[in-house]
Design an enzyme around this catalytic site. Structure first.
Site, PDB file in Angstrom:
ATOM      1  N   LYS A  26       5.050   9.527 -17.102  1.00  0.00           N
ATOM      2  CA  LYS A  26       3.885  10.140 -16.458  1.00  0.00           C
ATOM      3  C   LYS A  26       4.339  10.966 -15.257  1.00  0.00           C
ATOM      4  CE  LYS A  26       1.460   7.711 -13.248  1.00  0.00           C
ATOM      5  NZ  LYS A  26       1.205   8.470 -12.018  1.00  0.00           N
ATOM      6  N   ASN A  27       5.192  10.373 -14.418  1.00  0.00           N
ATOM      7  CA  ASN A  27       5.555  11.029 -13.167  1.00  0.00           C
ATOM      8  C   ASN A  27       6.493  12.215 -13.370  1.00  0.00           C
ATOM      9  OD1 ASN A  27       3.893   9.325 -11.823  1.00  0.00           O
ATOM     10  ND2 ASN A  27       5.505   8.061 -10.905  1.00  0.00           N
ATOM     11  N   ARG A  96      -3.159  12.537  -7.050  1.00  0.00           N
ATOM     12  CA  ARG A  96      -2.307  13.040  -5.992  1.00  0.00           C
ATOM     13  C   ARG A  96      -1.281  14.074  -6.484  1.00  0.00           C
ATOM     14  NH1 ARG A  96      -0.356  11.811  -0.800  1.00  0.00           N
ATOM     15  NH2 ARG A  96       1.882  12.080  -0.669  1.00  0.00           N
ATOM     16  N   ASP A 120      -4.117   6.950  -6.011  1.00  0.00           N
ATOM     17  CA  ASP A 120      -4.210   5.532  -5.676  1.00  0.00           C
ATOM     18  C   ASP A 120      -4.300   5.341  -4.178  1.00  0.00           C
ATOM     19  OD1 ASP A 120      -3.973   4.598  -8.326  1.00  0.00           O
ATOM     20  OD2 ASP A 120      -1.857   5.140  -8.256  1.00  0.00           O
ATOM     21  N   ASP A 309       6.927   1.248  -7.605  1.00  0.00           N
ATOM     22  CA  ASP A 309       5.930   1.115  -8.674  1.00  0.00           C
ATOM     23  C   ASP A 309       6.248  -0.056  -9.622  1.00  0.00           C
ATOM     24  OD1 ASP A 309       4.815   3.339  -7.555  1.00  0.00           O
ATOM     25  OD2 ASP A 309       5.176   4.677  -9.249  1.00  0.00           O
ATOM     26  N   VAL A 331       8.355   1.546   0.940  1.00  0.00           N
ATOM     27  CA  VAL A 331       7.931   2.909   0.609  1.00  0.00           C
ATOM     28  C   VAL A 331       6.484   3.161   1.027  1.00  0.00           C
ATOM     29  CG1 VAL A 331       7.707   4.613  -1.246  1.00  0.00           C
ATOM     30  CG2 VAL A 331       9.642   3.025  -1.239  1.00  0.00           C
TER      31      VAL A 331
HETATM   32  C1  UD1 Z   1       5.681   9.563  -6.420  1.00  0.00           C
HETATM   33  C2  UD1 Z   1       5.082   8.867  -7.611  1.00  0.00           C
HETATM   34  C3  UD1 Z   1       4.610   7.480  -7.245  1.00  0.00           C
HETATM   35  C4  UD1 Z   1       5.758   6.704  -6.607  1.00  0.00           C
HETATM   36  C5  UD1 Z   1       6.388   7.489  -5.474  1.00  0.00           C
HETATM   37  C6  UD1 Z   1       7.616   6.819  -4.898  1.00  0.00           C
HETATM   38  C7  UD1 Z   1       4.108  10.658  -8.875  1.00  0.00           C
HETATM   39  C8  UD1 Z   1       2.881  11.308  -9.393  1.00  0.00           C
HETATM   40  N1  UD1 Z   1       3.942   9.627  -8.081  1.00  0.00           N
HETATM   41  O1  UD1 Z   1       4.640   9.686  -5.458  1.00  0.00           O
HETATM   42  O2  UD1 Z   1       4.160   6.819  -8.422  1.00  0.00           O
HETATM   43  O3  UD1 Z   1       5.252   5.488  -6.099  1.00  0.00           O
HETATM   44  O4  UD1 Z   1       6.774   8.795  -5.913  1.00  0.00           O
HETATM   45  O5  UD1 Z   1       8.595   6.642  -5.891  1.00  0.00           O
HETATM   46  O6  UD1 Z   1       5.224  11.050  -9.196  1.00  0.00           O
HETATM   47  N2  UD1 Z   1       5.201  10.603   2.661  1.00  0.00           N
HETATM   48  C9  UD1 Z   1       4.952  11.132   3.909  1.00  0.00           C
HETATM   49  N3  UD1 Z   1       4.764  12.466   4.019  1.00  0.00           N
HETATM   50  C10 UD1 Z   1       4.827  13.295   2.952  1.00  0.00           C
HETATM   51  C11 UD1 Z   1       5.088  12.748   1.677  1.00  0.00           C
HETATM   52  C12 UD1 Z   1       5.273  11.396   1.559  1.00  0.00           C
HETATM   53  O7  UD1 Z   1       4.912  10.410   4.901  1.00  0.00           O
HETATM   54  O8  UD1 Z   1       4.633  14.506   3.105  1.00  0.00           O
HETATM   55  C13 UD1 Z   1       5.380   9.150   2.518  1.00  0.00           C
HETATM   56  C14 UD1 Z   1       4.297   8.543   1.641  1.00  0.00           C
HETATM   57  O9  UD1 Z   1       3.149   8.254   2.377  1.00  0.00           O
HETATM   58  C15 UD1 Z   1       4.988   7.309   1.148  1.00  0.00           C
HETATM   59  C16 UD1 Z   1       6.440   7.753   1.008  1.00  0.00           C
HETATM   60  O10 UD1 Z   1       6.579   8.901   1.822  1.00  0.00           O
HETATM   61  O11 UD1 Z   1       4.911   6.278   2.105  1.00  0.00           O
HETATM   62  C17 UD1 Z   1       6.866   8.063  -0.412  1.00  0.00           C
HETATM   63  O12 UD1 Z   1       6.070   9.082  -0.930  1.00  0.00           O
HETATM   64  P1  UD1 Z   1       6.594  10.099  -2.040  1.00  0.00           P
HETATM   65  O13 UD1 Z   1       8.026   9.819  -2.365  1.00  0.00           O
HETATM   66  O14 UD1 Z   1       6.226  11.465  -1.596  1.00  0.00           O
HETATM   67  O15 UD1 Z   1       5.701   9.685  -3.276  1.00  0.00           O
HETATM   68  P2  UD1 Z   1       4.815  10.623  -4.189  1.00  0.00           P
HETATM   69  O16 UD1 Z   1       5.588  11.824  -4.582  1.00  0.00           O
HETATM   70  O17 UD1 Z   1       3.468  10.799  -3.605  1.00  0.00           O
END
Ligand code: UD1
Length: 420
Positions: A26-27, A96, A120, A309, A331
């Protein structure tokens, strides 16, 4: 079409036996669908799971003027010369991953209007790293009435971007914006997730010039145009890992095929520490669950660390361990809603800041619980498969967001599970 299903009903106590194949991640698939917008023409993505989030992303693509047709697990995307630079609120709110359309549309059209993302509920999930990186490339942002408008008055140009945290989404957004930018971009402290490496592989097939994807420094030399490509989506390590933990939880014997065991090394090594016998093949994993798991400690981290996850599923397993385990969530600040639900089933779990203390109990007992997000629904199902009696998991449409054929797959392994 997927029905929105309210609940899953699980009768616990049957060891899972048998084998399953998993589909693409999915991701990864969601990101590839957005990436297709970078090249006009006909793209084909194969190994795409039939899940709700892919359907939502299909609607986002249609909104920007692409067509998106599914035939089994292949989707054909026809991308127009000039996409509409706007992602609609009602769709973005649900998912998201749609924030990736920001870098993509900005790159293709010089402008993007995107409602701020939903998805989520794991506490606040900011996008500051996405925006900071895109600003380094020349983007300018303006937020009005919940809609973020991005423009690039002087075009997008290569830059040296360094991320404070290896965010998957931020790395991907910057990658998508930079492949057509003028000059060379480097992303330092980049995410190393296999789904990101697979996105880079697809972009490379489209004609992009990318080096180092899957390592912490990614270098992108901008090209003037991309062409459509066909791509097979990397297998879903989370789908594979979830069924493996379900097998272990029921003291069963389960083989998962068409997966990449190397993408689950940390998760499988921790699972082996609980007393499960885990065998990794070329593209398969077999698990023999212990009668009762041993307690372990683990901490989530960006890849190649333990995947956040996969944390709720492992906590579900450890809830019946023969002793106390400590899990640390590094995370997300607030990925704990499912814990209260496990406790309703008789688990003895409490949190202290980002630490989760899991005192193993002899038995869980079925009751009504709330599957509040994709992995929570999976974790509660895993708990229910071992619990005494019947568990009803409400809000089970969350499972359909992430797992193709969740109920049918578990039934094929002998689980007593159905939809109500
Ligand atoms: C993706 C996955 C999600 C997974 C996550 C971590 C998808 C659709 N989703 O989410 O299932 O749990 O990777 O492996 O692929 N953060 C910030 N600022 C930002 C971006 C992120 O502070 O601009 C923080 C987030 O709040 C979180 C952490 O960084 O605490 C990780 O987020 P990120 O790696 O960006 O996850 P996603 O890409 O949203």
């Amino acid at each position: 079409m997927h029905e929105r299903v309210e609940s899953l009903r699980v009768v616990g106590g049957t060891p899972l036996e048998g084998e399953l194949s998993v589909l693409g991640a999915k991701n990864a698939a969601l990101k590839h669908m957005v990436a297709a917008l970078l090249a006009p023409g006909v793209h084909r993505l194969s190994n795409v799971p039939r899940i709700l989030d892919v359907e939502i992303m299909g609607s986002v693509l249609r909104h920007v003027g692409a067509t998106c047709e599914r035939s089994g697990t292949t989707i054909e995307i026809v991308v127009p010369e000039t996409p509409v630079p706007e992602a609609p609120l009602e769709l973005v709110r649900q998912m998201r991953a749609s924030i990736l359309i920001l870098g993509t549309l900005l790159s293709r059209t010089g402008e993007a209007r995107v409602a701020l993302p939903g998805g989520d509920d794991f506490g606040s999930r900011p996008i500051d790293l996405h925006l900071g990186g895109l600003e380094d490339l020349g983007a300018v942002f303006d937020l009005q009435h919940g809609v973020l408008r991005a423009t690039a008055p002087n075009g997008l140009h290569g830059a040296d971007v360094y991320l404070e945290f290896p965010s998957v989404g931020a790395t991907e957004n910057i990658l998508l914006a930079s492949v057509l930018a003028e000059g060379t971009t480097t992303i330092g402290n980049a995410a190393r997730e296999p789904e990101l490496a697979d996105l880079a592989a697809y972009l490379t097939e489209m004609g992009a010039d990318i080096e180092g994807a899957g390592t912490s420094t990614v270098t992108i030399r901008g090209v003037s145009e991309l062409h459509p490509a066909d791509h097979r989506v990397v297998p879903d390590r989370l789908e594979a890992g979830t069924y493996i933990v379900a097998g272990a939880m029921t003291a069963g014997h389960v083989t998962i095929r068409n997966c990449v065991p190397q993408h689950l090394r940390m998760e499988m090594s921790k699972l082996a520490d609980t007393g499960a016998t885990v065998t990794l093949g070329d593209d398969w994993i077999t698990v023999d669950g212990p009668r009762r798991p041993e307690p372990i400690d683990f901490a989530t981290l960006p890849f190649p660390g333990y995947h956040t996850d996969m944390h709720p599923q492992m906590v579900a397993l450890l809830s019946v361990a023969n002793g106390t385990s400590i899990a640390t969530e590094n995370v997300y600040a607030a990925r704990f809603r499912y814990i209260g639900e496990l406790n309703r089933m008789g688990a003895d779990i409490h949190t202290d800041g980002q630490h989760i203390v899991i005192r193993g109990v002899d038995e869980l007992s079925g009751c009504e619980v709330d599957g509040c997000d994709i992995r929570a629904a999976a974790a509660l199902t895993i708990a229910a498969l071992r619990a005494d009696g019947t568990t009803t998991i409400v809000g089970a449409h969350h499972a359909d967001r992430g797992y193709d054929g969740f109920v049918g797959n578990l039934q094929s392994l002998g689980a007593q599970i159905d939809r109500i």
